[in-house]
Design an enzyme around this catalytic site. Structure first.
Site, mmCIF file in Angstrom:
data_model
loop_
_atom_site.group_PDB
_atom_site.id
_atom_site.type_symbol
_atom_site.label_atom_id
_atom_site.label_comp_id
_atom_site.label_asym_id
_atom_site.label_seq_id
_atom_site.Cartn_x
_atom_site.Cartn_y
_atom_site.Cartn_z
ATOM 1 N N ARG A 165 52.797 37.668 -23.743
ATOM 2 C CA ARG A 165 53.477 36.634 -22.954
ATOM 3 C C ARG A 165 54.226 37.303 -21.803
ATOM 4 O O ARG A 165 54.501 38.483 -21.826
ATOM 5 C CB ARG A 165 54.478 35.864 -23.831
ATOM 6 C CG ARG A 165 53.799 34.944 -24.848
ATOM 7 C CD ARG A 165 54.827 34.207 -25.693
ATOM 8 N NE ARG A 165 55.613 33.282 -24.886
ATOM 9 C CZ ARG A 165 56.936 33.269 -24.830
ATOM 10 N NH1 ARG A 165 57.654 34.121 -25.516
ATOM 11 N NH2 ARG A 165 57.565 32.376 -24.073
ATOM 12 N N LYS A 221 59.392 42.795 -34.287
ATOM 13 C CA LYS A 221 58.210 41.964 -34.059
ATOM 14 C C LYS A 221 57.020 42.427 -34.894
ATOM 15 O O LYS A 221 56.657 43.599 -34.880
ATOM 16 C CB LYS A 221 57.869 42.007 -32.569
ATOM 17 C CG LYS A 221 56.743 41.083 -32.184
ATOM 18 C CD LYS A 221 56.880 40.686 -30.739
ATOM 19 C CE LYS A 221 55.671 39.971 -30.213
ATOM 20 N NZ LYS A 221 55.932 39.299 -28.953
ATOM 21 N N ARG A 252 67.274 36.291 -26.918
ATOM 22 C CA ARG A 252 67.737 37.637 -27.338
ATOM 23 C C ARG A 252 68.855 37.510 -28.378
ATOM 24 O O ARG A 252 69.666 36.581 -28.311
ATOM 25 C CB ARG A 252 68.328 38.417 -26.144
ATOM 26 C CG ARG A 252 67.374 38.636 -25.010
ATOM 27 C CD ARG A 252 66.368 39.721 -25.386
ATOM 28 N NE ARG A 252 65.152 39.553 -24.573
ATOM 29 C CZ ARG A 252 64.949 40.096 -23.393
ATOM 30 N NH1 ARG A 252 65.872 40.869 -22.881
ATOM 31 N NH2 ARG A 252 63.840 39.904 -22.728
HETATM 32 C C1 BTN Z 1 53.117 38.148 -27.192
HETATM 33 O O1 BTN Z 1 53.496 38.613 -26.122
HETATM 34 O O2 BTN Z 1 53.876 38.113 -28.155
HETATM 35 C C2 BTN Z 1 51.722 37.612 -27.354
HETATM 36 C C3 BTN Z 1 50.778 38.677 -27.792
HETATM 37 C C4 BTN Z 1 49.364 38.170 -27.986
HETATM 38 C C5 BTN Z 1 48.397 39.305 -28.237
HETATM 39 C C6 BTN Z 1 47.030 38.810 -28.597
HETATM 40 S S1 BTN Z 1 45.974 40.069 -29.204
HETATM 41 C C7 BTN Z 1 44.619 38.989 -29.144
HETATM 42 C C8 BTN Z 1 44.759 38.164 -27.892
HETATM 43 N N1 BTN Z 1 44.169 38.830 -26.766
HETATM 44 C C9 BTN Z 1 45.062 39.201 -25.846
HETATM 45 O O3 BTN Z 1 44.809 39.812 -24.788
HETATM 46 N N2 BTN Z 1 46.282 38.829 -26.235
HETATM 47 C C10 BTN Z 1 46.243 38.125 -27.504
#
Ligand code: BTN
Length: 321
Positions: free
Chosen positions: A119, A184, A318
């Site tokens: 994100r 996380k 946060r």
């Molecule tokens: C975040 O920032 O928390 C979201 C992370 C999402 C990662 C997943 S891995 C599979 C899918 N492909 C990507 O490029 N991103 C999501």
């Protein structure tokens, strides 16, 4: 085999993942390439984030055991259509690129992402074979307005399925991160591939840490992995199938029943419920005590001005204790 991109590296990983030492000579002979070529491919594998040792006189060995995703096993356990693309830029991007030919519920899984994304424009570091990276395509008839709720519901469903597997203490951080012990564990990225009439075509990407190395460059927040939480070995194929099933049923339930009981389920798992937090909204910040979410999926904050709700993609929560 050599016409397929990465075929030699994948074959090497197939052999190394069985355990033990394998000499350059043995590996070269079985794959029909020189020892020098093996050494070059091993470097490539290391660039994918795999820790490979070389011991003089013995050969190569993986530093950690690795269970690869297996197409055949997945075929027997995943009901929807899927593509296992071991090496990919991003599973979300794969779905975005191919959505015109895909049916709702289609899944893309990978072992390694060279441009995994998170994100807020962040990178999602995706070493080979150690975590899960998957994306599901979903045509949401209720349209874009329902997408925020959908992303929260996905977090609830994933956290609950880990609980059911016996993983203790999995929590949620608004909007949809899975947390454990204030770190996380998994992230969800929902992207839109276009809008057909009133329906929204969504890509729901999930990255779940199973055994992320202790030291990884480029991760900006504290993280953890399932291997830190539970001593029980995790079967990656089974877990991948479970996540796909969970996503599929939850998205159908959400389409049929809306946020309904999901609000209480989200609030039960809220990592920050009753704790002091700060919301960063652009270059402003609001401080207060977290009070869960409402049925629009907004985060509720008890501030000096009373309880206020906040919603939108640019908000970041946060800890403020
Ligand atoms: C975040 O920032 O928390 C979201 C992370 C999402 C990662 C997943 S891995 C599979 C899918 N492909 C990507 O490029 N991103 C999501």
């Amino acid at each position: 085999m050599r016409n397929q991109p990465h075929a030699i590296k994948l074959a090497l990983l197939g052999t190394l993942s069985k355990g033990g030492f394998h000499s350059g000579e043995e590996l070269g002979a079985s794959l029909g390439v020189s020892r020098a070529a093996i050494s070059k491919h091993i470097k490539g594998i290391q660039e994918w984030g795999v820790d490979v040792h070389r011991v003089q006189g013995k050969g190569y060995q993986l530093a950690q055991p690795m269970q690869l995703l297996d197409e055949n096993t997945l075929k027997h356990t995943i009901d929807t259509k899927f593509a296992l693309v071991p090496v990919i830029e991003s599973t979300n991007q794969y779905i975005l690129d191919n959505s015109s030919e895909l049916e709702s519920g289609f899944v893309c899984l990978a072992e390694y992402q060279s441009k995994g994304r998170g994100r807020r424009g962040r990178q999602w570091i995706s070493p080979f074979g150690s975590n899960l990276y998957l994306s599901m395509y979903w045509q949401l008839d209720a349209g874009m307005a329902a997408a925020m709720g959908l992303s929260l519901v996905v977090g609830v469903a994933l956290a609950e399925s880990l609980e059911q597997l016996g993983v203790p203490g999995v929590k949620l951080k608004w909007p949809n991160d899975l947390y454990h012990d204030d770190k996380k564990l998994a992230g969800i990225l929902v992207e839109m591939s276009g809008q057909a009439g009133a329906a929204a075509n969504l890509v729901i990407g999930v990255g779940l840490n199973l055994s992320m190395a202790e030291t990884v460059d480029g991760i900006s927040q504290p993280w953890t992995s399932l291997s830190n939480i539970t001593a029980k070995p995790v079967d990656r194929n089974q877990l991948a199938a479970l996540l796909v099933k969970t996503l599929n049923t939850t998205l159908q339930d959400y389409e049929s029943f809306g946020m309904g009981e999901f609000v209480a389920r989200w609030n039960r798992l809220d990592n920050y419920l009753g704790r002091k937090v700060k919301l960063l909204i652009g270059n402003k910040s609001v401080e207060g005590v977290a009070r869960g979410i409402d049925k629009q999926g907004a985060v509720l904050l008890e501030t000096e001005q009373g309880t206020q709700s906040f919603i939108g993609g640019e908000i970041s929560l946060r800890n403020n204790e």
